[in-house]
Design a protein around this motif. Structure first.
Motif, PDB file in Angstrom:
ATOM      1  N   VAL A 158       0.867  -1.180   0.000  1.00 15.83           N
ATOM      2  CA  VAL A 158       0.000   0.000   0.000  1.00 15.83           C
ATOM      3  C   VAL A 158       0.899   1.224   0.000  1.00 15.83           C
ATOM      4  CG1 VAL A 158      -1.767   1.263   1.286  1.00 15.83           C
ATOM      5  CG2 VAL A 158      -1.760  -1.243   1.320  1.00 15.83           C
ATOM      6  N   CYS A 159       0.761   2.050  -1.032  1.00 12.94           N
ATOM      7  CA  CYS A 159       1.610   3.235  -1.101  1.00 12.94           C
ATOM      8  C   CYS A 159       1.154   4.279  -0.089  1.00 12.94           C
ATOM      9  CB  CYS A 159       1.587   3.837  -2.498  1.00 12.94           C
ATOM     10  SG  CYS A 159       2.693   5.247  -2.607  1.00 12.94           S
ATOM     11  N   LEU A 160       2.066   4.701   0.742  1.00 16.16           N
ATOM     12  CA  LEU A 160       1.766   5.743   1.726  1.00 16.16           C
ATOM     13  C   LEU A 160       2.560   7.007   1.425  1.00 16.16           C
ATOM     14  CD1 LEU A 160       1.762   3.546   4.968  1.00 16.16           C
ATOM     15  CD2 LEU A 160      -0.187   4.252   3.594  1.00 16.16           C
ATOM     16  N   GLY A 161       3.051   7.109   0.199  1.00 11.28           N
ATOM     17  CA  GLY A 161       3.749   8.321  -0.224  1.00 11.28           C
ATOM     18  C   GLY A 161       2.789   9.510  -0.227  1.00 11.28           C
ATOM     19  N   THR A 162       3.335  10.683  -0.364  1.00  8.68           N
ATOM     20  CA  THR A 162       2.521  11.896  -0.204  1.00  8.68           C
ATOM     21  C   THR A 162       1.335  11.952  -1.168  1.00  8.68           C
ATOM     22  OG1 THR A 162       4.545  13.003   0.382  1.00  8.68           O
ATOM     23  CG2 THR A 162       2.636  14.398  -0.012  1.00  8.68           C
ATOM     24  N   THR A 163       1.599  11.722  -2.448  1.00  5.62           N
ATOM     25  CA  THR A 163       0.521  11.839  -3.431  1.00  5.62           C
ATOM     26  C   THR A 163      -0.592  10.852  -3.118  1.00  5.62           C
ATOM     27  OG1 THR A 163       2.171  12.415  -5.064  1.00  5.62           O
ATOM     28  CG2 THR A 163      -0.014  11.866  -5.892  1.00  5.62           C
ATOM     29  N   CYS A 164      -0.217   9.629  -2.926  1.00  8.65           N
ATOM     30  CA  CYS A 164      -1.224   8.603  -2.645  1.00  8.65           C
ATOM     31  C   CYS A 164      -1.942   8.891  -1.334  1.00  8.65           C
ATOM     32  CB  CYS A 164      -0.585   7.222  -2.617  1.00  8.65           C
ATOM     33  SG  CYS A 164      -0.082   6.682  -4.265  1.00  8.65           S
ATOM     34  N   PHE A 165      -1.190   9.381  -0.387  1.00  4.24           N
ATOM     35  CA  PHE A 165      -1.799   9.687   0.906  1.00  4.24           C
ATOM     36  C   PHE A 165      -2.858  10.769   0.754  1.00  4.24           C
ATOM     37  CE2 PHE A 165      -2.108  11.096   5.293  1.00  4.24           C
ATOM     38  CZ  PHE A 165      -2.093   9.881   5.960  1.00  4.24           C
TER      39      PHE A 165
ATOM     40  N   PRO B 254       6.807   3.447   1.097  1.00  2.00           N
ATOM     41  CA  PRO B 254       6.943   4.818   0.597  1.00  2.00           C
ATOM     42  C   PRO B 254       6.645   4.862  -0.896  1.00  2.00           C
ATOM     43  CG  PRO B 254       9.092   3.903   1.226  1.00  2.00           C
ATOM     44  CD  PRO B 254       8.074   2.851   1.519  1.00  2.00           C
ATOM     45  N   CYS B 255       6.560   6.042  -1.459  1.00  2.00           N
ATOM     46  CA  CYS B 255       6.197   6.249  -2.873  1.00  2.00           C
ATOM     47  C   CYS B 255       6.718   5.148  -3.792  1.00  2.00           C
ATOM     48  CB  CYS B 255       6.724   7.606  -3.346  1.00  2.00           C
ATOM     49  SG  CYS B 255       6.322   7.951  -5.074  1.00  2.00           S
ATOM     50  N   LEU B 256       5.799   4.535  -4.529  1.00  2.00           N
ATOM     51  CA  LEU B 256       6.146   3.466  -5.463  1.00  2.00           C
ATOM     52  C   LEU B 256       6.705   4.019  -6.770  1.00  2.00           C
ATOM     53  CD1 LEU B 256       2.918   1.310  -4.985  1.00  2.00           C
ATOM     54  CD2 LEU B 256       5.212   0.559  -4.369  1.00  2.00           C
ATOM     55  N   GLY B 257       6.714   5.334  -6.890  1.00  2.00           N
ATOM     56  CA  GLY B 257       7.248   5.942  -8.106  1.00  2.00           C
ATOM     57  C   GLY B 257       6.227   5.988  -9.236  1.00  2.00           C
ATOM     58  N   LEU B 258       5.010   5.596  -8.950  1.00  2.00           N
ATOM     59  CA  LEU B 258       3.995   5.546 -10.002  1.00  2.00           C
ATOM     60  C   LEU B 258       3.314   6.883 -10.190  1.00  2.00           C
ATOM     61  CD1 LEU B 258       2.546   2.143  -8.872  1.00  2.00           C
ATOM     62  CD2 LEU B 258       3.784   2.554 -10.991  1.00  2.00           C
ATOM     63  N   CYS B 259       3.233   7.662  -9.117  1.00  2.00           N
ATOM     64  CA  CYS B 259       2.509   8.933  -9.200  1.00  2.00           C
ATOM     65  C   CYS B 259       3.230   9.921 -10.091  1.00  2.00           C
ATOM     66  CB  CYS B 259       2.327   9.516  -7.810  1.00  2.00           C
ATOM     67  SG  CYS B 259       3.868   9.805  -6.942  1.00  2.00           S
ATOM     68  N   SER B 260       4.544   9.851 -10.153  1.00  2.00           N
ATOM     69  CA  SER B 260       5.302  10.848 -10.907  1.00  2.00           C
ATOM     70  C   SER B 260       5.307  10.537 -12.399  1.00  2.00           C
ATOM     71  CB  SER B 260       6.734  10.934 -10.381  1.00  2.00           C
ATOM     72  OG  SER B 260       7.287   9.646 -10.341  1.00  2.00           O
TER      73      SER B 260
ATOM     74  N   PRO C  95      -4.848   6.775  -5.242  1.00  2.00           N
ATOM     75  CA  PRO C  95      -3.750   6.012  -4.646  1.00  2.00           C
ATOM     76  C   PRO C  95      -3.480   4.677  -5.360  1.00  2.00           C
ATOM     77  CG  PRO C  95      -5.728   5.760  -3.311  1.00  2.00           C
ATOM     78  CD  PRO C  95      -6.062   6.732  -4.409  1.00  2.00           C
ATOM     79  N   TYR C  96      -2.222   4.308  -5.317  1.00  2.00           N
ATOM     80  CA  TYR C  96      -1.791   3.065  -5.936  1.00  2.00           C
ATOM     81  C   TYR C  96      -1.483   2.007  -4.882  1.00  2.00           C
ATOM     82  CZ  TYR C  96      -0.888   5.835 -10.149  1.00  2.00           C
ATOM     83  OH  TYR C  96      -1.006   6.653 -11.237  1.00  2.00           O
ATOM     84  N   VAL C  97      -1.813   0.774  -5.250  1.00  6.47           N
ATOM     85  CA  VAL C  97      -1.445  -0.369  -4.420  1.00  6.47           C
ATOM     86  C   VAL C  97      -0.879  -1.413  -5.372  1.00  6.47           C
ATOM     87  CG1 VAL C  97      -2.331  -2.236  -2.941  1.00  6.47           C
ATOM     88  CG2 VAL C  97      -3.246   0.073  -2.700  1.00  6.47           C
TER      89      VAL C  97
HETATM   90  S1  FES Z   1       3.025   8.595  -3.633  1.00  8.98           S
HETATM   91 FE1  FES Z   1       2.206   6.694  -4.241  1.00  8.98          FE
HETATM   92  S2  FES Z   1       3.188   6.232  -6.075  1.00  8.98           S
HETATM   93 FE2  FES Z   1       4.055   8.075  -5.414  1.00  8.98          FE
END
Ligand code: FES
Length: 85
Positions: free
Chosen positions: A9-16, A44-50, A59-61
């Motif tokens: 489960v991505c808990l990076g900023t964008t997904c959060f 942490p960020c899976l790198g998918l949001c960027s 959000p990505y999982v």
């Molecule tokens: S914050 Fe989830 S993929 Fe970047």
């Protein structure tokens, strides 16, 4: 024995910001439901949001190698079921 299904489960900023906070309940629910057949963790960020920020489907999982976009608890559980088969 079958291989475990891994759920990240991505808990990076964008997904959060886009709602992955709701997905944190998966981190409690999944082990209760599937025991040790499924490994679930927050990452942490899976790198998918960027990659496609403008069309962000956060959000990505990740379930094994499958990316679940605009993830909801229901979608993720359905994907887990698919991978357990
Ligand atoms: S914050 Fe989830 S993929 Fe970047």
């Amino acid at each position: 024995m079958d291989k475990k299904v891994s759920v990240k489960v991505c808990l990076g900023t964008t997904c959060f910001v886009m709602g992955s906070a709701n997905l944190q309940e998966l981190i409690e629910q999944v082990p209760k439901k599937y025991g040790d057949k499924v490994d679930v963790s927050g990452v942490p960020c899976l790198g998918l949001c960027s990659i496609d920020w403008e069309f962000s489907k956060a959000p990505y999982v990740k379930v094994n190698d499958e990316v679940v976009k605009e993830a909801t608890v229901e979608k993720v559980l359905a994907t887990i079921e698919k991978h357990l088969k």
